[in-house]
Design a protein around this motif. Structure first.
Motif, PDB file in Angstrom:
ATOM      1  N   THR A   1       0.813  -1.221   0.000  1.00 53.86           N
ATOM      2  CA  THR A   1       0.000   0.000   0.000  1.00 53.86           C
ATOM      3  C   THR A   1       0.848   1.273   0.000  1.00 53.86           C
ATOM      4  O   THR A   1       0.304   2.375  -0.022  1.00 53.86           O
ATOM      5  CB  THR A   1      -0.906   0.033   1.247  1.00 53.86           C
ATOM      6  OG1 THR A   1      -0.085  -0.068   2.422  1.00 53.86           O
ATOM      7  CG2 THR A   1      -1.892  -1.128   1.243  1.00 53.86           C
ATOM      8  N   ALA A   2       2.181   1.121  -0.010  1.00 58.73           N
ATOM      9  CA  ALA A   2       3.068   2.284   0.145  1.00 58.73           C
ATOM     10  C   ALA A   2       2.873   3.316  -0.972  1.00 58.73           C
ATOM     11  O   ALA A   2       3.014   4.525  -0.740  1.00 58.73           O
ATOM     12  CB  ALA A   2       4.521   1.823   0.188  1.00 58.73           C
ATOM     13  N   SER A   3       2.516   2.856  -2.167  1.00 55.43           N
ATOM     14  CA  SER A   3       2.394   3.791  -3.301  1.00 55.43           C
ATOM     15  C   SER A   3       0.946   4.182  -3.586  1.00 55.43           C
ATOM     16  O   SER A   3       0.664   4.808  -4.605  1.00 55.43           O
ATOM     17  CB  SER A   3       3.008   3.158  -4.557  1.00 55.43           C
ATOM     18  OG  SER A   3       2.322   1.961  -4.882  1.00 55.43           O
ATOM     19  N   PHE A   4       0.009   3.821  -2.705  1.00 56.81           N
ATOM     20  CA  PHE A   4      -1.397   4.184  -2.926  1.00 56.81           C
ATOM     21  C   PHE A   4      -1.541   5.715  -2.933  1.00 56.81           C
ATOM     22  O   PHE A   4      -0.964   6.394  -2.081  1.00 56.81           O
ATOM     23  CB  PHE A   4      -2.288   3.593  -1.826  1.00 56.81           C
ATOM     24  CG  PHE A   4      -2.723   2.168  -2.066  1.00 56.81           C
ATOM     25  CD1 PHE A   4      -1.999   1.321  -2.896  1.00 56.81           C
ATOM     26  CD2 PHE A   4      -3.875   1.655  -1.472  1.00 56.81           C
ATOM     27  CE1 PHE A   4      -2.397   0.007  -3.119  1.00 56.81           C
ATOM     28  CE2 PHE A   4      -4.285   0.346  -1.687  1.00 56.81           C
ATOM     29  CZ  PHE A   4      -3.534  -0.474  -2.508  1.00 56.81           C
ATOM     30  N   PRO A   5      -2.356   6.253  -3.851  1.00 58.05           N
ATOM     31  CA  PRO A   5      -2.495   7.714  -3.964  1.00 58.05           C
ATOM     32  C   PRO A   5      -3.535   8.301  -3.011  1.00 58.05           C
ATOM     33  O   PRO A   5      -4.287   9.203  -3.379  1.00 58.05           O
ATOM     34  CB  PRO A   5      -2.925   7.894  -5.424  1.00 58.05           C
ATOM     35  CG  PRO A   5      -3.727   6.660  -5.714  1.00 58.05           C
ATOM     36  CD  PRO A   5      -3.074   5.547  -4.928  1.00 58.05           C
ATOM     37  N   LEU A   6      -3.620   7.774  -1.794  1.00 64.28           N
ATOM     38  CA  LEU A   6      -4.520   8.318  -0.768  1.00 64.28           C
ATOM     39  C   LEU A   6      -3.861   8.032   0.580  1.00 64.28           C
ATOM     40  O   LEU A   6      -2.961   7.190   0.669  1.00 64.28           O
ATOM     41  CB  LEU A   6      -5.926   7.713  -0.869  1.00 64.28           C
ATOM     42  CG  LEU A   6      -6.214   6.295  -0.350  1.00 64.28           C
ATOM     43  CD1 LEU A   6      -7.712   6.029  -0.395  1.00 64.28           C
ATOM     44  CD2 LEU A   6      -5.492   5.231  -1.139  1.00 64.28           C
ATOM     45  N   PRO A   7      -4.261   8.719   1.644  1.00 69.20           N
ATOM     46  CA  PRO A   7      -3.634   8.483   2.945  1.00 69.20           C
ATOM     47  C   PRO A   7      -3.804   7.026   3.381  1.00 69.20           C
ATOM     48  O   PRO A   7      -4.904   6.471   3.306  1.00 69.20           O
ATOM     49  CB  PRO A   7      -4.392   9.423   3.882  1.00 69.20           C
ATOM     50  CG  PRO A   7      -4.977  10.474   3.006  1.00 69.20           C
ATOM     51  CD  PRO A   7      -5.285   9.792   1.711  1.00 69.20           C
ATOM     52  N   VAL A   8      -2.711   6.400   3.814  1.00 67.31           N
ATOM     53  CA  VAL A   8      -2.758   5.021   4.306  1.00 67.31           C
ATOM     54  C   VAL A   8      -2.138   4.976   5.698  1.00 67.31           C
ATOM     55  O   VAL A   8      -1.168   5.687   5.983  1.00 67.31           O
ATOM     56  CB  VAL A   8      -2.028   4.042   3.358  1.00 67.31           C
ATOM     57  CG1 VAL A   8      -2.723   3.969   2.014  1.00 67.31           C
ATOM     58  CG2 VAL A   8      -0.569   4.422   3.171  1.00 67.31           C
ATOM     59  N   HIS A   9      -2.729   4.159   6.569  1.00 66.22           N
ATOM     60  CA  HIS A   9      -2.274   4.089   7.958  1.00 66.22           C
ATOM     61  C   HIS A   9      -2.256   2.640   8.432  1.00 66.22           C
ATOM     62  O   HIS A   9      -3.173   1.864   8.126  1.00 66.22           O
ATOM     63  CB  HIS A   9      -3.189   4.903   8.873  1.00 66.22           C
ATOM     64  CG  HIS A   9      -3.174   6.366   8.575  1.00 66.22           C
ATOM     65  ND1 HIS A   9      -2.134   7.194   8.938  1.00 66.22           N
ATOM     66  CD2 HIS A   9      -4.061   7.141   7.892  1.00 66.22           C
ATOM     67  CE1 HIS A   9      -2.392   8.426   8.519  1.00 66.22           C
ATOM     68  NE2 HIS A   9      -3.550   8.415   7.885  1.00 66.22           N
ATOM     69  N   LEU A  10      -1.241   2.290   9.185  1.00 69.22           N
ATOM     70  CA  LEU A  10      -1.134   0.969   9.782  1.00 69.22           C
ATOM     71  C   LEU A  10      -2.182   0.803  10.877  1.00 69.22           C
ATOM     72  O   LEU A  10      -2.393   1.714  11.696  1.00 69.22           O
ATOM     73  CB  LEU A  10       0.269   0.791  10.375  1.00 69.22           C
ATOM     74  CG  LEU A  10       0.575  -0.546  11.049  1.00 69.22           C
ATOM     75  CD1 LEU A  10       0.521  -1.686  10.035  1.00 69.22           C
ATOM     76  CD2 LEU A  10       1.951  -0.493  11.713  1.00 69.22           C
ATOM     77  N   ALA A  11      -2.832  -0.339  10.896  1.00 71.74           N
ATOM     78  CA  ALA A  11      -3.839  -0.641  11.931  1.00 71.74           C
ATOM     79  C   ALA A  11      -3.103  -1.052  13.208  1.00 71.74           C
ATOM     80  O   ALA A  11      -2.878  -2.232  13.458  1.00 71.74           O
ATOM     81  CB  ALA A  11      -4.772  -1.750  11.455  1.00 71.74           C
ATOM     82  N   ILE A  12      -2.732  -0.070  14.000  1.00 62.50           N
ATOM     83  CA  ILE A  12      -1.919  -0.337  15.187  1.00 62.50           C
ATOM     84  C   ILE A  12      -2.782  -0.840  16.341  1.00 62.50           C
ATOM     85  O   ILE A  12      -4.008  -0.711  16.337  1.00 62.50           O
ATOM     86  CB  ILE A  12      -1.140   0.924  15.619  1.00 62.50           C
ATOM     87  CG1 ILE A  12      -2.103   2.070  15.969  1.00 62.50           C
ATOM     88  CG2 ILE A  12      -0.142   1.333  14.558  1.00 62.50           C
ATOM     89  CD1 ILE A  12      -1.401   3.303  16.504  1.00 62.50           C
TER      90      ILE A  12
END
Length: 537
Positions: A133-144
């Motif tokens: 998901t590192a190159s996805f063109p929207l904010p991405v966050h780890l489910a911590i």
């Protein structure tokens, strides 16, 4: 003016009514052996507090990304742990619309397409998807984990039933692919209110004087466990988080013994394992007989397992449902001959409409009895989004039944080419067959895909004349690799052992049009299929 209940209004009410009652039992295991040494309790009040803590965290994070409230936000999670429930309920509580992705959909391109199609503004993902998901063109966050979340103090809005029936609340996905990807299943507050009502009926306590304790039946990113948890919450009941979805009979006994499990909710494929083990294990049979209810869903039980269960006094109940509608039909239960027959859940508005004779014959239903398709009428509050309905405005399930007694039905399969895998997720066999014919037409004369109740589909091939049998399986895998890469794991054929080559013209066919009969192939080659799947475990 009508108001509509949701999973959040149910939690709010139950946390007030049952604050100190356990709602979850979570396993604590030895890291080296995986052996469960304790089942810890989480109360209703703690669950509510944890949801609100998680909601405040995600509200702050997403607000800093510029994501407006009421936006769709993707969640790509296993869905099998308490922490996953906190992410889903917390995101809802923060005012967003969760779009739920199964980890059985591993292709990031397909996930991104579905996020785009739903208008999602961000994605929260499990750690296994970090690089994808590192190159996805929207904010991405780890489910911590909750313990790693920063604490924020701002107030959340009050929970009130909405009066807007069209308010978006969830986005699920069909459990099988159509034209290369699953379909969106948008869910509004009218639909969710109907789910709350049906779940309340399905999970009504067996004995009002004791707390019901059930077990997680699947991922929270699919509808089955979402539905069952809403039922659990309504009645102040408790749900156990197992170590895995296909938990052992030993773990089942432990849950009955140490957690007071009295209602076993399980997909039929996994329930069959316990039923077969109980034939050699009288202690296990005794524990199964002690359960107030054994609720099975997904596929039908094999006849021999169902007969064994009824003969030995097990309290079976069959729940028939789909992603688009949640639970729809519930068996009568009890000890009579009508116990397995299905009836619509009260409060719904369904039709059982006759299919034409040609469709009945070509679907493999050689019977003089009239086949009826289950249709969810537009007047039924659980009728899914208009994008999923037929041209008549109703939702056609494709599921076929016979009316055995007035208002009571027996399931008789489908009127299309979809099958269900072992965990009750769907697979479009015709799409696989069409791809084989398009990419491997020079290698095969005919083919058929089978795999009802199996972990993945298998392909039977009648080869073209002169084809090198030694290369045939490898060539099919190579030519279809791109097609399968976009599909759920349970829809993929990527192992050559799942391709079975048979002589030309040998597969059973219908008398009228000469089509290969899927069910007859499964029956004729059952022993060979059993060996193939056993070798893959």
């Amino acid at each position: 003016m009508s108001t509509y209940l949701s999973h959040l209004t149910v939690l709010e009410r139950s946390a007030s009514s049952y604050p100190d009652v356990p709602v979850f039992r979570v396993p604590r295991s030895d890291p080296s052996t995986g052996q469960v040494h304790d089942w810890s309790s989480i109360t209703y009040s703690q669950f509510k507090d944890d949801v609100e803590f998680t909601a405040r965290y995600w509200h702050q994070i997403l607000e800093s990304d510029g994501v407006p409230e009421h936006s769709v936000v993707g969640l790509w999670l296993p869905g099998m742990a308490y922490q996953d429930v906190l992410h889903i309920y917390g995101l809802s509580r923060a005012g967003y619309v969760p779009q739920l992705f199964s980890i059985r959909l591993p292709n990031p391109d397909v996930v991104l397409e579905l996020l785009t199609r739903a208008g999602a503004k961000a994605l929260i993902f499990d750690s296994q998807f970090q690089s994808l998901t590192a190159s996805f063109p929207l904010p991405v966050h780890l489910a911590i984990e909750k313990r790693d979340m920063a604490s924020f103090e701002h107030d959340l809005p009050l929970i009130r039933p909405t009066s807007n029936p069209d308010k978006a609340v969830f986005v699920f996905h069909t459990s099988g692919s159509t034209s290369g990807s699953p379909k969106l299943v948008p869910c509004n507050s009218r639909w969710l209110d109907a789910i709350v009502a049906k779940a309340g009926v399905t999970s009504a306590p067996i004995n009002p004087r004791q707390q019901d304790v059930s077990v997680w039946m699947g991922s929270m990113c699919h509808i089955a466990q979402t539905f069952m948890l809403i039922g659990t919450l309504q009645h102040g009941s408790c749900v156990i988080q197992p170590t895995k979805i296909g938990f052992s009979s030993e773990e089942l006994i432990d849950m009955i013994h140490r957690c007071q499990l009295n209602r076993l909710n399980q997909f039929a494929t996994f329930l069959s394992i316990h039923l077969r083990n109980s034939r050699q294990n009288r202690k296990l049979l005794g524990y199964l007989q002690s359960l107030d209810q054994i609720l099975l869903s997904g596929l039908s039980l094999p006849r021999e397992d169902e007969d064994w269960a009824y003969k030995n006094g097990l309290n079976l109940k069959n729940l028939f449902g789909s992603t688009e509608c949640g639970a729809m039909l519930l068996s009568m239960g009890g000890k009579g001959r009508d116990a397995p027959l299905l009836r619509p859940i009260p409060g719904t508005s369904y039709g059982f409409l006759p299919i034409d004779a040609d469709t009945q014959i070509e679907s493999g239903h050689k019977t003089s009895a009239q086949m009826l398709e289950l249709v969810i009428l537009s007047s039924s509050d659980d009728c899914p989004d208009s994008s999923l309905r037929g041209s008549d405005g109703h939702f056609h399930t494709g599921d076929l039944f016979q009316e055995i007694m007035p208002g009571s039905y027996a399931f008789r399969g489908r009127n299309d080419d979809w099958i269900k895998s072992e965990n009750s997720l769907r697979c479009d066999t015709k799409a696989i067959e069409d791809n084989i014919r398009a990419t491997c037409g020079d290698l095969i004369e005919e083919c058929i895909v089978v795999g009802t109740g199996r972990p993945s589909p298998a392909l039977f091939v009648e080869p073209a004349p002169g084809v090198d049998y030694g290369k045939l399986k490898r060539d099919i895998i190579r030519k279809t690799r791109q097609f399968h890469s976009r599909r759920y794991l349970h829809e993929q054929i990527t192992n050559p052992n799942l391709i079975i080559v048979v002589p030309s013209g040998s597969l059973p066919r219908t008398a009228t049009k000469g089509n290969i009969r899927r069910k007859a192939v499964e029956e004729a080659y059952q022993a060979e299929l059993d060996k193939v799947y056993a070798s893959l475990q």
